[in-house]
Design an enzyme around this catalytic site. Sequence first.
Site, PDB file in Angstrom:
ATOM      1  N   ASN A  11       0.732  -1.118   0.102  1.00 52.61           N
ATOM      2  CA  ASN A  11       0.199   0.065  -0.135  1.00 52.61           C
ATOM      3  C   ASN A  11       0.913   1.266   0.012  1.00 52.61           C
ATOM      4  O   ASN A  11       1.570   1.472   0.786  1.00 52.61           O
ATOM      5  CB  ASN A  11      -0.753  -0.080   1.185  1.00 52.61           C
ATOM      6  CG  ASN A  11      -1.594   1.314   1.367  1.00 52.61           C
ATOM      7  OD1 ASN A  11      -1.881   2.017   0.390  1.00 52.61           O
ATOM      8  ND2 ASN A  11      -2.310   1.450   2.478  1.00 52.61           N
ATOM      9  N   TRP A  12       0.879   2.010  -0.945  1.00 52.59           N
ATOM     10  CA  TRP A  12       1.705   3.054  -1.116  1.00 52.59           C
ATOM     11  C   TRP A  12       1.299   4.335  -0.560  1.00 52.59           C
ATOM     12  O   TRP A  12       1.921   5.276  -0.618  1.00 52.59           O
ATOM     13  CB  TRP A  12       2.003   3.329  -2.708  1.00 52.59           C
ATOM     14  CG  TRP A  12       2.921   2.361  -3.327  1.00 52.59           C
ATOM     15  CD1 TRP A  12       3.415   1.106  -2.868  1.00 52.59           C
ATOM     16  CD2 TRP A  12       3.085   2.483  -4.777  1.00 52.59           C
ATOM     17  NE1 TRP A  12       4.125   0.468  -3.886  1.00 52.59           N
ATOM     18  CE2 TRP A  12       4.274   1.257  -4.934  1.00 52.59           C
ATOM     19  CE3 TRP A  12       3.328   3.404  -5.756  1.00 52.59           C
ATOM     20  CZ2 TRP A  12       4.614   1.115  -6.097  1.00 52.59           C
ATOM     21  CZ3 TRP A  12       3.825   3.292  -6.921  1.00 52.59           C
ATOM     22  CH2 TRP A  12       4.542   2.075  -7.177  1.00 52.59           C
ATOM     23  N   LYS A  13      -0.017   4.116  -0.108  1.00 51.02           N
ATOM     24  CA  LYS A  13      -0.371   5.528   0.551  1.00 51.02           C
ATOM     25  C   LYS A  13      -0.159   6.628  -0.398  1.00 51.02           C
ATOM     26  O   LYS A  13      -0.357   6.522  -1.628  1.00 51.02           O
ATOM     27  CB  LYS A  13       0.075   5.688   1.810  1.00 51.02           C
ATOM     28  CG  LYS A  13      -0.044   4.315   2.637  1.00 51.02           C
ATOM     29  CD  LYS A  13      -0.007   4.682   4.096  1.00 51.02           C
ATOM     30  CE  LYS A  13      -0.028   3.148   4.993  1.00 51.02           C
ATOM     31  NZ  LYS A  13      -0.040   3.202   6.023  1.00 51.02           N
ATOM     32  N   HIS A  99      -9.411   0.945   4.914  1.00 45.20           N
ATOM     33  CA  HIS A  99      -8.060   1.284   5.747  1.00 45.20           C
ATOM     34  C   HIS A  99      -8.057   1.947   6.896  1.00 45.20           C
ATOM     35  O   HIS A  99      -9.109   3.014   6.659  1.00 45.20           O
ATOM     36  CB  HIS A  99      -6.913   1.881   4.747  1.00 45.20           C
ATOM     37  CG  HIS A  99      -5.774   1.640   5.152  1.00 45.20           C
ATOM     38  ND1 HIS A  99      -5.249   2.720   6.067  1.00 45.20           N
ATOM     39  CD2 HIS A  99      -4.600   0.893   4.989  1.00 45.20           C
ATOM     40  CE1 HIS A  99      -3.948   2.410   6.364  1.00 45.20           C
ATOM     41  NE2 HIS A  99      -3.656   1.313   5.862  1.00 45.20           N
ATOM     42  N   GLU A 101      -6.491   4.545   8.078  1.00 38.37           N
ATOM     43  CA  GLU A 101      -6.299   6.066   7.659  1.00 38.37           C
ATOM     44  C   GLU A 101      -7.759   6.790   7.106  1.00 38.37           C
ATOM     45  O   GLU A 101      -8.023   7.800   7.116  1.00 38.37           O
ATOM     46  CB  GLU A 101      -5.252   6.297   6.919  1.00 38.37           C
ATOM     47  CG  GLU A 101      -4.031   5.971   7.530  1.00 38.37           C
ATOM     48  CD  GLU A 101      -2.851   5.185   6.738  1.00 38.37           C
ATOM     49  OE1 GLU A 101      -2.775   5.407   5.559  1.00 38.37           O
ATOM     50  OE2 GLU A 101      -1.614   4.649   7.510  1.00 38.37           O
ATOM     51  N   GLU A 170      -4.944  -5.015  10.382  1.00 41.84           N
ATOM     52  CA  GLU A 170      -3.923  -4.001  10.611  1.00 41.84           C
ATOM     53  C   GLU A 170      -4.138  -3.418  12.023  1.00 41.84           C
ATOM     54  O   GLU A 170      -4.994  -2.358  11.805  1.00 41.84           O
ATOM     55  CB  GLU A 170      -3.906  -3.198   9.726  1.00 41.84           C
ATOM     56  CG  GLU A 170      -3.633  -3.585   8.136  1.00 41.84           C
ATOM     57  CD  GLU A 170      -2.865  -2.700   7.187  1.00 41.84           C
ATOM     58  OE1 GLU A 170      -1.954  -2.692   6.712  1.00 41.84           O
ATOM     59  OE2 GLU A 170      -3.490  -1.517   7.031  1.00 41.84           O
ATOM     60  N   GLY A 176       2.952   2.334  10.675  1.00 42.05           N
ATOM     61  CA  GLY A 176       3.998   3.269  10.722  1.00 42.05           C
ATOM     62  C   GLY A 176       4.655   3.624  11.959  1.00 42.05           C
ATOM     63  O   GLY A 176       5.302   4.791  12.066  1.00 42.05           O
ATOM     64  N   SER A 216       4.019  -2.253  10.200  1.00 44.10           N
ATOM     65  CA  SER A 216       5.427  -2.287  10.220  1.00 44.10           C
ATOM     66  C   SER A 216       5.949  -3.816   9.872  1.00 44.10           C
ATOM     67  O   SER A 216       6.495  -4.176  10.561  1.00 44.10           O
ATOM     68  CB  SER A 216       5.855  -2.079  11.729  1.00 44.10           C
ATOM     69  OG  SER A 216       5.462  -0.697  11.953  1.00 44.10           O
ATOM     70  N   GLY A 237       3.188  -1.215   4.107  1.00 48.24           N
ATOM     71  CA  GLY A 237       3.345   0.107   3.810  1.00 48.24           C
ATOM     72  C   GLY A 237       4.640   0.770   3.406  1.00 48.24           C
ATOM     73  O   GLY A 237       4.948   0.560   2.383  1.00 48.24           O
ATOM     74  N   GLY A 238       5.354   1.480   4.426  1.00 50.71           N
ATOM     75  CA  GLY A 238       6.654   1.916   4.279  1.00 50.71           C
ATOM     76  C   GLY A 238       7.570   1.024   3.590  1.00 50.71           C
ATOM     77  O   GLY A 238       8.387   1.364   2.707  1.00 50.71           O
TER      78      GLY A 238
HETATM   79  P1  13P Z   1       3.531   0.316   7.528  1.00 49.32           P
HETATM   80  O1  13P Z   1       3.954  -1.126   7.004  1.00 49.32           O
HETATM   81  O2  13P Z   1       4.158   1.589   7.179  1.00 49.32           O
HETATM   82  O3  13P Z   1       3.417   0.061   9.221  1.00 49.32           O
HETATM   83  O4  13P Z   1       2.114   0.534   6.973  1.00 49.32           O
HETATM   84  C1  13P Z   1       1.159  -0.674   7.059  1.00 49.32           C
HETATM   85  C2  13P Z   1      -0.187  -0.257   6.370  1.00 49.32           C
HETATM   86  O5  13P Z   1      -0.940   0.644   6.887  1.00 49.32           O
HETATM   87  C3  13P Z   1      -0.485  -0.757   5.029  1.00 49.32           C
HETATM   88  O6  13P Z   1      -1.693  -0.805   4.475  1.00 49.32           O
END
Ligand code: 13P
Length: 253
Positions: A11-13, A99, A101, A170, A176, A216, A237-238
Amino acid sequence: MTNRKKIAAGNWKMHKTLQEAQGLVHEIRTMAETELMNQAQILVFPPFIHLQTLVKQTEGSNIKIGAQNMHQNEQGAFTGEISASMLKSIQVEYVLIGHSERRQYFNETTTTCREKINKALIHGLKPVYCIGETLEERNQGNHFVVVEEQLQALADVQPENFSNTIIAYEPVWAIGTGLTASADQANEMHIHIRKVVSEILNADFAANVSILYGGSVKPDNAQSLFAMSDIDGALIGGAALNSRDFIDIAKSF
Ligand code: 13P
């Protein structure tokens, strides 16, 4: 014995310009084709405006492209929104729904997510439904109840769509932050999710649905997570913004 798909999803956000996105996908594709020997399915969720370009760029590969969100209505006066049929019309296959967010910053609820999941499935999109508790909810001992409520969004999924539906757990406190749920903590919740899904829908779906862990996930913790009985992959994510890390995670099954 089940035959659940192993999935590494990135997920590149809100990251990457078009040129950066093309470069990253080029690297991911090259590494996947030369190094990835397992059966892992790779999913990439870039920002909306890169979808069409990246769908074309990944044709004929093991990489599938998905959107990070969609609107629950068919069409209409919803400025700035994107519909399921628009995504389908550019050969997008997957869509993240709910998600944390989106829930936190855009007020998405279980009810909206239920509408979105239903709409996605009607249009032949595969929803990756994201659930998870906040730190406060876990500290209060409410994490199982919170997830049970969120899972109600799957209540209308019909048997013909069971194989098109994916769940991602998640925990919000692990996103994050560098904090990962321990493999045991994550697996405990995945087992609980299967139990609840079995009650809401049926045992067959519960046994066969892929449940991804997110929060993470990095190359150095992926293997211990994937070794657990009920963890079928990761929503990353990251670490998905770096081709080396992303592919190393995909190689950890
Ligand atoms: P991180 O891997 O950066 O913690 O993000 C997880 C995430 O929200 C994937 O959708």
